[in-house]
Design a protein around this motif. Structure first.
Motif, PDB file in Angstrom:
ATOM      1  N   ALA A  10      16.477 -12.604 -26.257  1.00 13.82           N
ATOM      2  CA  ALA A  10      15.636 -11.874 -27.316  1.00 13.82           C
ATOM      3  C   ALA A  10      16.947 -11.288 -27.928  1.00 13.82           C
ATOM      4  O   ALA A  10      17.723 -11.950 -28.698  1.00 13.82           O
ATOM      5  CB  ALA A  10      15.011 -10.674 -26.628  1.00 13.82           C
ATOM      6  N   HIS A 111      15.295 -11.311 -13.632  1.00 17.62           N
ATOM      7  CA  HIS A 111      15.271  -9.989 -13.209  1.00 17.62           C
ATOM      8  C   HIS A 111      14.838  -9.571 -11.795  1.00 17.62           C
ATOM      9  O   HIS A 111      15.297  -8.571 -11.466  1.00 17.62           O
ATOM     10  CB  HIS A 111      14.042  -9.409 -14.014  1.00 17.62           C
ATOM     11  CG  HIS A 111      14.289  -9.009 -15.493  1.00 17.62           C
ATOM     12  ND1 HIS A 111      15.261  -7.722 -15.884  1.00 17.62           N
ATOM     13  CD2 HIS A 111      14.118  -9.662 -16.793  1.00 17.62           C
ATOM     14  CE1 HIS A 111      15.345  -7.783 -17.151  1.00 17.62           C
ATOM     15  NE2 HIS A 111      14.710  -8.750 -17.843  1.00 17.62           N
ATOM     16  N   ASP A 160       7.760   1.827 -28.598  1.00 18.06           N
ATOM     17  CA  ASP A 160       8.468   1.830 -29.813  1.00 18.06           C
ATOM     18  C   ASP A 160       7.684   2.057 -31.074  1.00 18.06           C
ATOM     19  O   ASP A 160       8.070   2.480 -32.176  1.00 18.06           O
ATOM     20  CB  ASP A 160       9.348   0.750 -29.949  1.00 18.06           C
ATOM     21  CG  ASP A 160      10.492   0.399 -28.561  1.00 18.06           C
ATOM     22  OD1 ASP A 160      10.875   1.669 -28.218  1.00 18.06           O
ATOM     23  OD2 ASP A 160      11.019  -0.524 -28.347  1.00 18.06           O
ATOM     24  N   PRO A 174      13.134   6.182 -24.748  1.00 14.32           N
ATOM     25  CA  PRO A 174      13.914   7.584 -24.312  1.00 14.32           C
ATOM     26  C   PRO A 174      13.473   8.937 -24.824  1.00 14.32           C
ATOM     27  O   PRO A 174      13.445   9.909 -24.112  1.00 14.32           O
ATOM     28  CB  PRO A 174      15.124   7.362 -24.293  1.00 14.32           C
ATOM     29  CG  PRO A 174      15.278   5.780 -24.696  1.00 14.32           C
ATOM     30  CD  PRO A 174      13.952   5.465 -25.233  1.00 14.32           C
ATOM     31  N   GLY A 249      13.546  -4.169 -15.816  1.00  9.17           N
ATOM     32  CA  GLY A 249      13.228  -3.986 -17.373  1.00  9.17           C
ATOM     33  C   GLY A 249      13.622  -2.698 -17.982  1.00  9.17           C
ATOM     34  O   GLY A 249      13.841  -1.620 -16.944  1.00  9.17           O
ATOM     35  N   VAL A 251      12.055  -0.108 -19.416  1.00  4.84           N
ATOM     36  CA  VAL A 251      11.327   1.006 -19.541  1.00  4.84           C
ATOM     37  C   VAL A 251      11.498   1.618 -18.046  1.00  4.84           C
ATOM     38  O   VAL A 251      10.926   2.749 -17.975  1.00  4.84           O
ATOM     39  CB  VAL A 251       9.492   0.722 -19.529  1.00  4.84           C
ATOM     40  CG1 VAL A 251       8.819   1.798 -19.612  1.00  4.84           C
ATOM     41  CG2 VAL A 251       9.814  -0.117 -21.105  1.00  4.84           C
ATOM     42  N   ASN A 254      12.660   5.163 -17.092  1.00  5.79           N
ATOM     43  CA  ASN A 254      12.031   6.379 -17.481  1.00  5.79           C
ATOM     44  C   ASN A 254      11.647   7.069 -15.770  1.00  5.79           C
ATOM     45  O   ASN A 254      11.042   6.506 -15.036  1.00  5.79           O
ATOM     46  CB  ASN A 254      10.544   6.021 -17.744  1.00  5.79           C
ATOM     47  CG  ASN A 254       9.624   7.326 -18.130  1.00  5.79           C
ATOM     48  OD1 ASN A 254       9.538   8.015 -17.556  1.00  5.79           O
ATOM     49  ND2 ASN A 254       9.684   7.486 -19.624  1.00  5.79           N
ATOM     50  N   VAL A 281      17.982  -3.974 -17.461  1.00  2.00           N
ATOM     51  CA  VAL A 281      17.777  -4.360 -18.914  1.00  2.00           C
ATOM     52  C   VAL A 281      18.320  -5.981 -19.052  1.00  2.00           C
ATOM     53  O   VAL A 281      18.938  -6.253 -17.993  1.00  2.00           O
ATOM     54  CB  VAL A 281      18.386  -3.723 -20.068  1.00  2.00           C
ATOM     55  CG1 VAL A 281      18.076  -2.253 -20.184  1.00  2.00           C
ATOM     56  CG2 VAL A 281      20.085  -3.442 -19.810  1.00  2.00           C
TER      57      VAL A 281
HETATM   58  P1  ATP Z   1      12.567  -8.240 -23.088  1.00  2.00           P
HETATM   59  O1  ATP Z   1      13.369  -8.231 -21.770  1.00  2.00           O
HETATM   60  O2  ATP Z   1      11.009  -8.448 -22.779  1.00  2.00           O
HETATM   61  O3  ATP Z   1      13.118  -9.328 -23.926  1.00  2.00           O
HETATM   62  P2  ATP Z   1      13.678  -6.004 -24.282  1.00  2.00           P
HETATM   63  O4  ATP Z   1      14.909  -6.691 -24.162  1.00  2.00           O
HETATM   64  O5  ATP Z   1      13.591  -5.423 -25.693  1.00  2.00           O
HETATM   65  O6  ATP Z   1      12.712  -6.826 -23.875  1.00  2.00           O
HETATM   66  P3  ATP Z   1      14.796  -4.121 -22.317  1.00  2.00           P
HETATM   67  O7  ATP Z   1      16.102  -4.033 -22.927  1.00  2.00           O
HETATM   68  O8  ATP Z   1      14.613  -4.594 -21.017  1.00  2.00           O
HETATM   69  O9  ATP Z   1      13.695  -4.717 -23.164  1.00  2.00           O
HETATM   70  O10 ATP Z   1      14.332  -2.645 -22.831  1.00  2.00           O
HETATM   71  C1  ATP Z   1      14.077  -2.093 -23.835  1.00  2.00           C
HETATM   72  C2  ATP Z   1      12.837  -1.293 -23.986  1.00  2.00           C
HETATM   73  O11 ATP Z   1      12.864  -0.113 -23.112  1.00  2.00           O
HETATM   74  C3  ATP Z   1      12.535  -0.582 -25.269  1.00  2.00           C
HETATM   75  O12 ATP Z   1      11.330  -0.840 -25.535  1.00  2.00           O
HETATM   76  C4  ATP Z   1      12.769   0.776 -25.112  1.00  2.00           C
HETATM   77  O13 ATP Z   1      12.035   1.810 -25.679  1.00  2.00           O
HETATM   78  C5  ATP Z   1      12.422   1.215 -23.593  1.00  2.00           C
HETATM   79  N1  ATP Z   1      12.975   2.215 -22.844  1.00  2.00           N
HETATM   80  C6  ATP Z   1      14.218   2.552 -22.519  1.00  2.00           C
HETATM   81  N2  ATP Z   1      14.545   3.582 -22.005  1.00  2.00           N
HETATM   82  C7  ATP Z   1      13.219   4.031 -21.564  1.00  2.00           C
HETATM   83  C8  ATP Z   1      12.720   5.207 -20.956  1.00  2.00           C
HETATM   84  N3  ATP Z   1      13.515   6.195 -20.518  1.00  2.00           N
HETATM   85  N4  ATP Z   1      11.390   5.130 -21.063  1.00  2.00           N
HETATM   86  C9  ATP Z   1      10.467   4.532 -21.558  1.00  2.00           C
HETATM   87  N5  ATP Z   1      11.053   3.305 -22.183  1.00  2.00           N
HETATM   88  C10 ATP Z   1      12.338   3.299 -22.051  1.00  2.00           C
END
Ligand code: ATP
Ligand code: FE2
Length: 322
Positions: A10, A111, A160, A174, A249, A251, A254, A281
């Motif tokens: 991504a 993951h 988001d 966040p 992941g 999220v 949180n 992440v």
């Molecule tokens: P994928 O791994 O599915 O390709 P991604 O790379 O977009 O997705 P990550 O980088 O794992 O996802 O996470 C980003 C997401 O985590 C965003 O949608 C962000 O809003 C969310 N996020 C980050 N911190 C928090 C938090 N404290 N509470 C809720 N959501 C959070």
């Protein structure tokens, strides 16, 4: 043995080098940043222009030479087509030019495997909640199986989108967490668990249609969706008779979600684990490490078999390393 792993499903392109003992010698990532969501073609262009530098840097930082690399692993899917293709092209050329084997890694399984490497979890249920993905995964009968997942969008994307409608900058997750701390009143939102699966779009629409203070909406969004995830995770634990929950992941950083998982696991006499944020992440070390596990147990692919899999299913992978 040194395995170089490339992540590029991504918005993140990254390269990492790991050893047999699971030491992460280097980990270099570059993230395509946008104000809203993700544009696959532009993200892929970003990856194409950074991938070579990223690979070189990861080799330099690991303090090895490119000739020392024994295996090249890459994220074969699931993910965005253009991003996957760019990453796979880089992985193929590197493997051909170094004459070393190629390993295609499933991003979701990676993951889980990086969580097993970085925490004490041995045989956990993974609750994987990122921007694009929401899945409950566990090893059962020789495969990683998805016990529950979102039927529409990933929870991160939902948060988001909600945030964008409310004028919050990206990523809103966040900020929603911060706002939710001031929330007092639980607004009634649909609780969408269908069997072992979950749905988030309807909840978001309902929240956007409520006339309530933003902090209460943020609080209610979190309480509702996190309770849904905790319920599904608990049922998966009972079903496969496991006593460990691993979080992965973006999220799962949180704290409210963590505390719900903590309460649930405590009540069941189970344990929960979360890796360092940088391994929650998307990161290339998870691809390198899973590639190592796969190669070490006899799995590699030819260039002809290295086509990307946008919808790469978790249970498609034959798990040779457990
Ligand atoms: P994928 O791994 O599915 O390709 P991604 O790379 O977009 O997705 P990550 O980088 O794992 O996802 O996470 C980003 C997401 O985590 C965003 O949608 C962000 O809003 C969310 N996020 C980050 N911190 C928090 C938090 N404290 N509470 C809720 N959501 C959070
Ligand atoms: Fe991810």
């Amino acid at each position: 043995m040194y395995v170089l792993g490339l992540e590029g499903t991504a918005h993140t392109i990254g390269s990492s080098i790991v050893t047999d003992s699971g030491e992460i010698l280097s980990k270099v990532s570059k993230t395509y940043k946008e104000k809203e969501g993700i544009h696959p073609r532009e993200a892929a262009n970003h990856h194409a222009s950074h991938v070579i530098k990223t690979i070189k840097r990861s080799i330099d930082r690991a303090n090895i030479k490119k000739e020392n690399i024994d295996v090249v692993a890459f994220s074969q899917g699931p993910g965005l087509g253009p991003c996957l293709r760019t990453t796979a092209t880089a992985a193929r050329s590197l493997s051909l030019s170094l004459s070393v084997p190629l390993v295609g890694v499933n991003h979701c399984i990676a993951h889980l495997e990086i969580g097993r490497l970085r925490t004490e979890a041995e045989n956990p249920i993974l609750l994987y909640v990122s921007g694009g993905n929401t899945q409950v995964i566990a090893f059962s009968k020789g495969r990683y199986r998805v016990f529950g997942e979102t039927l529409d969008i990933g929870l991160g994307n939902m948060l988001d989108k909600f945030g964008r409608e409310k004028g919050m900058p990206f990523p809103a997750g966040p900020l929603i967490e911060e706002k939710a701390k001031q929330g007092e009143k639980l607004v009634d939102l649909p609780y969408s668990v269908k069997g072992m699966d979950v749905e988030f779009s309807g909840i978001m629409t309902a929240a956007l249609n409520k006339d309530a203070p933003l902090q209460d909406l943020c609080y209610s969004l979190q309480e509702t969706t996190f309770a849904m995830l905790t319920e599904v995770t608990e049922r998966a634990l009972a079903h496969v008779r496991k006593d460990e929950v691993l979080l992965g992941g973006g999220v799962v950083q949180n704290k409210r979600l963590q505390s719900m998982i903590e309460t649930m696991t405590k009540e069941r006499g189970a344990n929960w684990y979360v890796p360092e944020a940088e391994y929650c992440v998307d990161n290339p070390a998870m691809i390198a490490w899973t590639g190592h596990l796969m190669y070490d147990s006899g799995t590699s692919i030819s260039v002809e078999e290295s086509n990307i899999k946008q919808k790469f299913r978790t249970d498609e992978v034959e798990v040779t390393w457990r």
